[in-house]
Enzyme design. Structure first.
Site, PDB file in Angstrom:
ATOM      1  N   CYS A  92      -1.971   9.434   2.350  1.00 58.68           N
ATOM      2  CA  CYS A  92      -1.714   8.823   1.040  1.00 58.68           C
ATOM      3  C   CYS A  92      -2.928   8.921   0.127  1.00 58.68           C
ATOM      4  O   CYS A  92      -2.789   9.001  -1.096  1.00 58.68           O
ATOM      5  CB  CYS A  92      -1.253   7.381   1.189  1.00 58.68           C
ATOM      6  SG  CYS A  92      -2.431   6.303   2.025  1.00 58.68           S
ATOM      7  N   GLU A 118       0.882  -1.167   0.000  1.00 60.99           N
ATOM      8  CA  GLU A 118       0.000   0.000   0.000  1.00 60.99           C
ATOM      9  C   GLU A 118       0.922   1.220   0.000  1.00 60.99           C
ATOM     10  O   GLU A 118       1.486   1.587   1.030  1.00 60.99           O
ATOM     11  CB  GLU A 118      -0.906  -0.021   1.231  1.00 60.99           C
ATOM     12  CG  GLU A 118      -2.192   0.766   1.051  1.00 60.99           C
ATOM     13  CD  GLU A 118      -2.033   2.240   1.355  1.00 60.99           C
ATOM     14  OE1 GLU A 118      -1.895   3.021   0.390  1.00 60.99           O
ATOM     15  OE2 GLU A 118      -2.041   2.613   2.532  1.00 60.99           O
TER      16      GLU A 118
END
Length: 490
Positions: free
Chosen positions: A269, A235
């Site tokens: 993010c 991720e």
């Protein structure tokens, strides 16, 4: 002598705690202990693991003030934001505890006509020991997406947090043990250290690694895991765009985008770093955005909208991106280069920078936002897709959101909002390209932390018909060409 790691308050440099930098041998020992504990953990079954995870989430909820205060001191975010992060993490623990058994139960498959005397099923089997390498920006919520999922799926977990937030991680790990005193040690373990410690975890004998962080560090993790053939879920970073159509609720779009871009000092993010707005509403959008951001300020006290930059080395990156955006033709319309301080950065919005500028093409990870004027939604989508990242995004439109969503090359999208997908435990989260691969959260996350096992059981023999045998009768071999045509030539 064991090396030490010092955790500091990013706003004051006050020492929060000191931790050992675990050596490769120590990491291997902790992983071996986790493997031994995995026998007990698997024996608990879905029901027992559900009970333990719900005990844990109740403990976190009951002691939330302690963890929120620690998050504020070690990570820097305001206490309300720390509370929101903890709430979302608890939501994910609860969902995984209650749904793992249903998602991962064995399922029967049709064996087909050729082997109709068999039964067939697919099991989902825990890997064993999962290593989780977590980030500093959301030091509970983000690694929890892998940890709670891996635990619910039947794995034990060894957690290596960022060197910037080890105290938060230690509290979180200890909470599981305190909530489940009957459980052996090793169900959820902590190792602390730097990049070498993370590499040691990759080579320690774990069965899978879940990593959250930058693409550059992700490549290093993948390289270390490849040496020992350990599978990974990555991720990684994002460069998420919001598209604002002419028919959008402009005030609502500005409000949501301001939070998506500047919340947590822009250190998210799946935060919004780029906006593409149709020309007809561009000026209106900027006016509304100015109004929202007028009351947004960094700080540590009551009323602060977000805290300091947690990682000091990120500040020069933000400065370089702003300078490059202006040099490429962009105009600072909110804030400017002077708002980049030694610890805090006030909101900065840049209008129409060059498409090839760093502020468009690279992850900034700071409280900045680019706004690009477009003549159509088609142009907006083309520009939004023209980066190496593919994590999330947002679309603001009353009537045309669906057509934009279908063309956006991202793995998550919020419509008329931002970040909504991250808060829903039922939805998967992951990326493509520089944003990584694999999935955490939701049923897809539970499946990510198991491997499939196919089981074919012969229920009864068919007299005279032994397809899978050297004793196969000659007439069966003569029949095979006819059987092929009968079953598959039509």
């Amino acid at each position: 002598m064991t090396r030490q790691q010092i955790s500091l308050n990013p706003a004051t440099d006050e020492v929060v705690a000191t931790f050992p930098v675990h050596t490769e041998d120590q990491v291997r020992e902790i992983v071996a202990h986790a493997r031994y504990a995995s026998i007990w953990w698997k024996q608990q079954g879905f029901h027992g693991r559900r009970r333990a995870l719900l005990n844990w989430k109740r403990y976190l909820a009951g002691h939330n003030a302690e963890l929120v205060d620690l998050l504020h001191r070690e990570n820097g975010k305001p206490r309300p934001d720390a509370g929101l992060e903890l709430l979302l993490a608890i939501e994910h623990i609860d969902w995984n505890a209650r749904h793992a058994g249903k998602v991962l139960r064995s399922r029967r498959r049709n064996p087909g006509l050729l082997l109709a005397n068999f039964s067939a099923r697919v099991d989902h089997v825990a890997f064993g020991v999962v290593g989780v390498i977590g980030p500093w920006n959301y030091p509970i919520f983000t690694p929890n997406g892998s940890i709670a999922t891996a635990l619910a799926a039947g794995n034990t977990v060894v957690f290596k947090p960022s060197e910037y937030t080890p105290a938060v991680a230690q509290w979180y790990v200890n909470a599981f043990a305190d909530a489940n005193p009957e459980a052996p040690t090793g169900i959820l373990s902590l190792i602390t250290g730097d990049g070498e410690t993370g590499a040691a975890l990759c080579r320690s004998g774990v069965d899978k690694i879940a990593f959250t962080g930058s693409a550059a560090t992700g490549r290093k993790v993948m390289s270390a895991c490849a040496e020992v053939m350990v599978p990974v879920v990555m991720e990684l970073g994002g460069k998420d765009a919001a598209i604002v159509a002419a028919d959008a609720d402009i005030a609502a779009a500005a409000d949501a985008i301001a939070f998506g871009a500047m919340g947590n000092s822009g250190q998210t993010c799946v935060g919004i770093e780029r906006v593409y707005v149709e020309r007809a509403v561009r000026d209106q959008f900027l006016d509304k955005l100015r109004g929202v951001l007028a009351d947004v300020r960094p700080g540590t006290g009551i009323g602060a909208s977000y805290g300091p930059m947690t990682m000091p080395s990120q500040i020069p990156v933000v400065r370089r991106h702003v300078e490059d955006a202006v040099a490429s033709g962009g105009e600072t319309v909110i804030g400017d280069i002077g708002d980049i301080g030694e610890r805090f950065i006030a909101p900065i919005v840049i209008l129409d920078p060059g498409h090839e500028s760093a502020a468009i093409q690279e992850e900034t990870f700071g409280p900045t936002l680019t706004v690009t004027t477009v003549t159509s939604l088609s142009e907006a989508v083309d520009l939004a897709n023209d980066v190496r990242f593919g994590l999330g995004g947002a679309v603001f439109s009353r009537r045309r959101a669906r057509e934009v969503v279908e063309r956006l090359d991202t793995s998550q999208v919020s419509v008329n909002s931002v970040l909504g997908f991250a808060g829903m435990a039922r939805l998967p989260l992951g990326g493509r390209g520089e944003s990584g691969f694999g999935r955490i959260h939701g049923p897809e996350g539970l499946l990510e932390f198991t491997r499939t096992r196919a089981v074919a059981t012969q229920r009864f023999p068919v007299p005279g018909v032994h397809l899978l045998s050297f004793r196969r009768a000659p007439w069966i071999d003569r029949l095979l060409p006819h059987l092929i045509r009968l079953l598959h030539a039509r």
